[in-house]
Design a protein around this motif. Structure first.
Motif, PDB file in Angstrom:
ATOM      1  N   SER A  99       0.926  -1.295   0.412  1.00 32.57           N
ATOM      2  CA  SER A  99      -0.261  -0.542   0.059  1.00 32.57           C
ATOM      3  C   SER A  99       0.700   1.464   0.211  1.00 32.57           C
ATOM      4  O   SER A  99       1.788   0.879   0.182  1.00 32.57           O
ATOM      5  N   ILE A 151       3.010   4.492   0.415  1.00 31.65           N
ATOM      6  CA  ILE A 151       4.337   4.417  -0.356  1.00 31.65           C
ATOM      7  C   ILE A 151       5.145   3.335  -0.457  1.00 31.65           C
ATOM      8  O   ILE A 151       6.285   3.681  -1.984  1.00 31.65           O
ATOM      9  N   ASP A 205       4.182  -7.781   3.276  1.00 33.48           N
ATOM     10  CA  ASP A 205       2.936  -6.747   3.803  1.00 33.48           C
ATOM     11  C   ASP A 205       2.644  -7.552   5.298  1.00 33.48           C
ATOM     12  O   ASP A 205       2.274  -9.129   4.870  1.00 33.48           O
ATOM     13  N   ASP A 226       4.998  -9.654   9.350  1.00 29.95           N
ATOM     14  CA  ASP A 226       4.587  -8.924  10.110  1.00 29.95           C
ATOM     15  C   ASP A 226       6.213  -8.332  10.708  1.00 29.95           C
ATOM     16  O   ASP A 226       6.580  -9.089  11.743  1.00 29.95           O
ATOM     17  N   ASN A 276       9.489  -0.287   5.151  1.00 31.83           N
ATOM     18  CA  ASN A 276       8.896   1.317   5.197  1.00 31.83           C
ATOM     19  C   ASN A 276       8.118   1.500   6.278  1.00 31.83           C
ATOM     20  O   ASN A 276       7.314   2.174   6.298  1.00 31.83           O
ATOM     21  N   TYR A 289       3.708   8.054  18.120  1.00 28.34           N
ATOM     22  CA  TYR A 289       4.259   8.347  16.597  1.00 28.34           C
ATOM     23  C   TYR A 289       5.591   9.105  16.501  1.00 28.34           C
ATOM     24  O   TYR A 289       6.297   8.261  15.853  1.00 28.34           O
ATOM     25  N   LYS A 312       9.116   8.226  15.281  1.00 26.63           N
ATOM     26  CA  LYS A 312       9.922   8.450  14.199  1.00 26.63           C
ATOM     27  C   LYS A 312      11.770   9.064  14.650  1.00 26.63           C
ATOM     28  O   LYS A 312      12.070   9.104  14.304  1.00 26.63           O
ATOM     29  N   ILE A 323       1.629  12.687   3.225  1.00 27.55           N
ATOM     30  CA  ILE A 323       1.595  12.049   1.839  1.00 27.55           C
ATOM     31  C   ILE A 323       0.186  11.414   1.896  1.00 27.55           C
ATOM     32  O   ILE A 323      -0.841  10.183   2.375  1.00 27.55           O
ATOM     33  N   THR A 378      -2.179   8.487   1.003  1.00 27.71           N
ATOM     34  CA  THR A 378      -1.708   7.511   1.084  1.00 27.71           C
ATOM     35  C   THR A 378      -3.169   6.635   1.618  1.00 27.71           C
ATOM     36  O   THR A 378      -3.611   7.599   2.791  1.00 27.71           O
TER      37      THR A 378
END
Ligand code: NAP
Length: 249
Positions: free
Chosen positions: A16, A18, A37, A63, A89, A155, A159, A188, A190
């Motif tokens: 999916s 990016i 994925d 996973d 990613n 999150y 990051k 982005i 998505t």
């Protein structure tokens, strides 16, 4: 634009957004892509798109929060002749809540995918790249790897940590033929965004970018593929924005 002929690449979260764009661009440039994925149908869909265009791809459900899954991905790559490229990613947004109320299980889940998943990935990928004579890794961070964002503490923390992890690993392997960089996209278009936000919220986010819009997966893929390519041979241990000016003010 790039030539990855003879190279094998692992892309996580490739079903999916990016990751899909990166998998398609790497394959178009000649790489054999291990399309990984959570869901087999997502892997199969992207593999089929690559094969239809005459490219090379292998689907592998994994996973990223499971260290053993990365060993399977590496084994799959080595079955094709060796691992040369990897894009860590896969990521999730997680719960939205102020830090004082942030659910403990959501914190663990986000860290498990976004941070542990990158560490487990590199821990398996780096020895394989050494066996292959060298390689390049891109870890997908975010603009939220350097600035905060209210109600997204897990999150944002994950990051920020990915960038520190990237720099550290890059220093360790800079003289061993492995370059490691992080990419920081702004917002982005998505499913990560479009499944969770209505149009009014998306329009509001677009206004945070000086270019006046959110980005496309292909714009993130272009930077990622450059960093993986030999054109980026002097670039390692750094964090590269693709953010429409979001962090410029
Ligand atoms: P996306 O469209 O949701 O794609 C992410 C893919 O990763 C999905 O197919 C998802 O599967 C998969 N995934 C989720 N958890 C996984 C796990 N534990 N193991 C393996 N795969 C897993 O998201 P995206 O926007 O392309 O995001 C890709 C990366 O870019 C993430 O690291 C994200 O944090 C980062 N990023 C995105 C944006 C943005 O605005 N979109 C901005 C900055 C950074 P399911 O759909 O089945 O969950």
């Amino acid at each position: 634009m790039f030539d990855f002929t003879g190279k094998t690449a692992i892309v996580t979260g490739a079903g999916s957004g990016i990751g899909e764009a990166v998998a398609l661009e790497l394959a178009a440039a000649g790489a054999h892509v291990i399309v990984s994925d959570l869901q087999s149908d997502a892997c199969a869909h992207v593999c089929a798109a690559i094969l239809d265009r005459g490219g090379k791809a292998t689907a592998c459900v994994a996973d990223v929060a499971d260290p053993q899954a990365h060993e399977r991905l590496v084994a799959c790559a080595e079955d094709t002749g060796g691992l040369h490229l990897a894009v860590n990613n896969a990521g999730i947004g997680g719960a939205q809540a102020p830090t004082g109320d942030y659910p403990l299980d959501a914190w663990r889940q986000v860290m498990g995918v976004n941070l542990d998943g990158v560490f487990y990935g590199m821990r398996a990928q780096i020895p394989a790249m050494q066996r292959a004579g060298g390689g390049a890794i891109v870890n997908m961070a975010s603009i939220l790897g350097t600035v905060g964002f209210a109600n997204s503490s897990a999150y944002v923390a994950s990051k920020h940590a990915v960038i520190g992890l990237t720099k550290t690993a890059a220093m360790e392997y800079a003289q061993k033929g492995i370059r490691i960089n992080a990419v920081g996209p702004a917002f982005i278009q998505t499913p990560l965004l479009t499944n969770n936000l209505d149009q009014e919220m998306l329009d509001g986010l677009a206004g945070l970018h000086p270019v006046g819009r959110i980005g496309t997966p292909e714009e993130v893929s272009a930077l990622t593929c450059f960093l993986l390519s030999d054109r980026a041979s002097f670039i390692t241990g750094s964090y590269h924005l693709v953010d429409g000016g979001y962090t410029a003010p």
